[in-house]
Motif scaffolding. Sequence first.
Motif, PDB file in Angstrom:
ATOM      1  N   UNK A  78       0.833  -1.203   0.000  1.00 48.07           N
ATOM      2  CA  UNK A  78       0.000   0.000   0.000  1.00 48.07           C
ATOM      3  C   UNK A  78       0.867   1.253   0.000  1.00 48.07           C
ATOM      4  N   UNK A  79       1.953   1.230   0.755  1.00 46.21           N
ATOM      5  CA  UNK A  79       2.858   2.375   0.814  1.00 46.21           C
ATOM      6  C   UNK A  79       3.525   2.609  -0.543  1.00 46.21           C
ATOM      7  N   UNK A  80       3.928   1.527  -1.212  1.00 49.00           N
ATOM      8  CA  UNK A  80       4.535   1.654  -2.547  1.00 49.00           C
ATOM      9  C   UNK A  80       3.556   2.300  -3.520  1.00 49.00           C
ATOM     10  N   UNK A  81       2.305   1.861  -3.483  1.00 50.73           N
ATOM     11  CA  UNK A  81       1.306   2.412  -4.401  1.00 50.73           C
ATOM     12  C   UNK A  81       0.991   3.866  -4.075  1.00 50.73           C
ATOM     13  N   UNK A  82       1.056   4.214  -2.801  1.00 49.65           N
ATOM     14  CA  UNK A  82       0.821   5.611  -2.416  1.00 49.65           C
ATOM     15  C   UNK A  82       1.895   6.521  -2.988  1.00 49.65           C
ATOM     16  N   UNK A  83       3.138   6.050  -2.974  1.00 47.59           N
ATOM     17  CA  UNK A  83       4.236   6.836  -3.547  1.00 47.59           C
ATOM     18  C   UNK A  83       4.031   7.023  -5.042  1.00 47.59           C
ATOM     19  N   UNK A  84       3.693   5.936  -5.726  1.00 47.82           N
ATOM     20  CA  UNK A  84       3.484   6.010  -7.173  1.00 47.82           C
ATOM     21  C   UNK A  84       2.319   6.937  -7.493  1.00 47.82           C
ATOM     22  N   UNK A  85       1.225   6.807  -6.753  1.00 42.69           N
ATOM     23  CA  UNK A  85       0.051   7.666  -6.994  1.00 42.69           C
ATOM     24  C   UNK A  85       0.366   9.137  -6.741  1.00 42.69           C
ATOM     25  N   UNK A  86       1.214   9.394  -5.742  1.00 43.67           N
ATOM     26  CA  UNK A  86       1.595  10.775  -5.437  1.00 43.67           C
ATOM     27  C   UNK A  86       2.264  11.434  -6.639  1.00 43.67           C
ATOM     28  N   UNK A  87       3.215  10.732  -7.239  1.00 40.95           N
ATOM     29  CA  UNK A  87       3.928  11.320  -8.380  1.00 40.95           C
ATOM     30  C   UNK A  87       3.057  11.348  -9.629  1.00 40.95           C
ATOM     31  N   UNK A  88       2.211  10.339  -9.811  1.00 44.54           N
ATOM     32  CA  UNK A  88       1.337  10.321 -10.985  1.00 44.54           C
ATOM     33  C   UNK A  88       0.279  11.421 -10.936  1.00 44.54           C
ATOM     34  N   UNK A 147       8.864   4.995   2.166  1.00 47.34           N
ATOM     35  CA  UNK A 147       8.928   3.729   2.878  1.00 47.34           C
ATOM     36  C   UNK A 147       9.856   3.844   4.084  1.00 47.34           C
ATOM     37  N   UNK A 148       9.475   3.161   5.151  1.00 53.68           N
ATOM     38  CA  UNK A 148      10.368   3.042   6.300  1.00 53.68           C
ATOM     39  C   UNK A 148      11.468   2.035   5.962  1.00 53.68           C
ATOM     40  N   UNK A 149      12.487   1.991   6.810  1.00 50.50           N
ATOM     41  CA  UNK A 149      13.597   1.069   6.563  1.00 50.50           C
ATOM     42  C   UNK A 149      13.116  -0.376   6.477  1.00 50.50           C
ATOM     43  N   UNK A 150      12.211  -0.783   7.384  1.00 44.62           N
ATOM     44  CA  UNK A 150      11.722  -2.162   7.353  1.00 44.62           C
ATOM     45  C   UNK A 150      10.892  -2.423   6.105  1.00 44.62           C
ATOM     46  N   UNK A 151      10.202  -1.398   5.611  1.00 41.36           N
ATOM     47  CA  UNK A 151       9.426  -1.573   4.381  1.00 41.36           C
ATOM     48  C   UNK A 151      10.328  -1.650   3.155  1.00 41.36           C
ATOM     49  N   UNK A 152      11.428  -0.907   3.152  1.00 41.03           N
ATOM     50  CA  UNK A 152      12.387  -1.022   2.045  1.00 41.03           C
ATOM     51  C   UNK A 152      12.972  -2.436   2.010  1.00 41.03           C
ATOM     52  N   UNK A 153      13.199  -3.013   3.178  1.00 38.94           N
ATOM     53  CA  UNK A 153      13.710  -4.387   3.236  1.00 38.94           C
ATOM     54  C   UNK A 153      12.701  -5.354   2.635  1.00 38.94           C
TER      55      UNK A 153
END
Length: 266
Positions: A78-88, A147-153
């Motif tokens: 969900x966090x990854x998609x939020x980042x993509x949606x933000x830029x789009x 993303x937080x560090x644990x989410x990047x992992x």
Amino acid sequence: DCVDYAEKQLQVYNLFYKNMTAVVTDTEATMVSAGRLFVQHSIQNQGRTKWHGCVDHLLELVTGIAFVDSPETLGTMSACRSIVNFFNSSTQAMAKLVSKQQEGRAVKPIQDVATRWWSTYSMVERLIRLKTYLAILAEEGDLDINLRDDQWTIATNLKVLLQPFMIAQRLLEGESYVTVSLIPYIIYKIRKGLTSAINNEHSSEHVISTGRKMLQKFNETFGTGVEGTVAEDHLTEGPKRRPKGIPLLSLMASLLDPRMKGGATA
């Protein structure tokens, strides 16, 4: 209705079931029923037509496990998609992201789509590539979500699990060469990749947990690959009466393909 329409198209071109080697469909419930009707009608008309489930669709059932968030993913997808949606949704933010990429070709985030089984890999891989620039924008106050560090992992872990599927997708999209004979080798490589990730002592708990779920689904669909089973799995049914294993025609095509000589499919 699907079978009736297809049979009318055969009549238009003066073709018959005896001219049809195989019918390929996705494995949604309606098409499963249609596939069985195709085979039944072929037998009634002295044909030998086989029904195969679309390999892309069957692989999508496996990669779909990585598409959704589970408790152990900590909301990463969900966090990854939020980042993509933000830029789009912001041309200004996208322009800033592109401007930060001074070396090499500037790239943009990629949106994943549930019906494109390779797109989750593409989204994660692209965000990992942009990680440094996302951090710069966040530091400068131009990015409120990251993303937080644990989410990047976890995102990195997902990339490892999905990479064999991405490679398979590229092979299956080939237009200048025969792809059906590559299916047994692709199935072998994906199973090997998932197994290696699960058994790797350096794999995280998330890789092991998600990898096991994906491998279980993969084996339900394509068989376990255990010696003596590969040539017979297609005689059985998978979940929801879907085709199981590697189609006999694919196995035969692979054995006859010069590219598969030298023990490549052993």
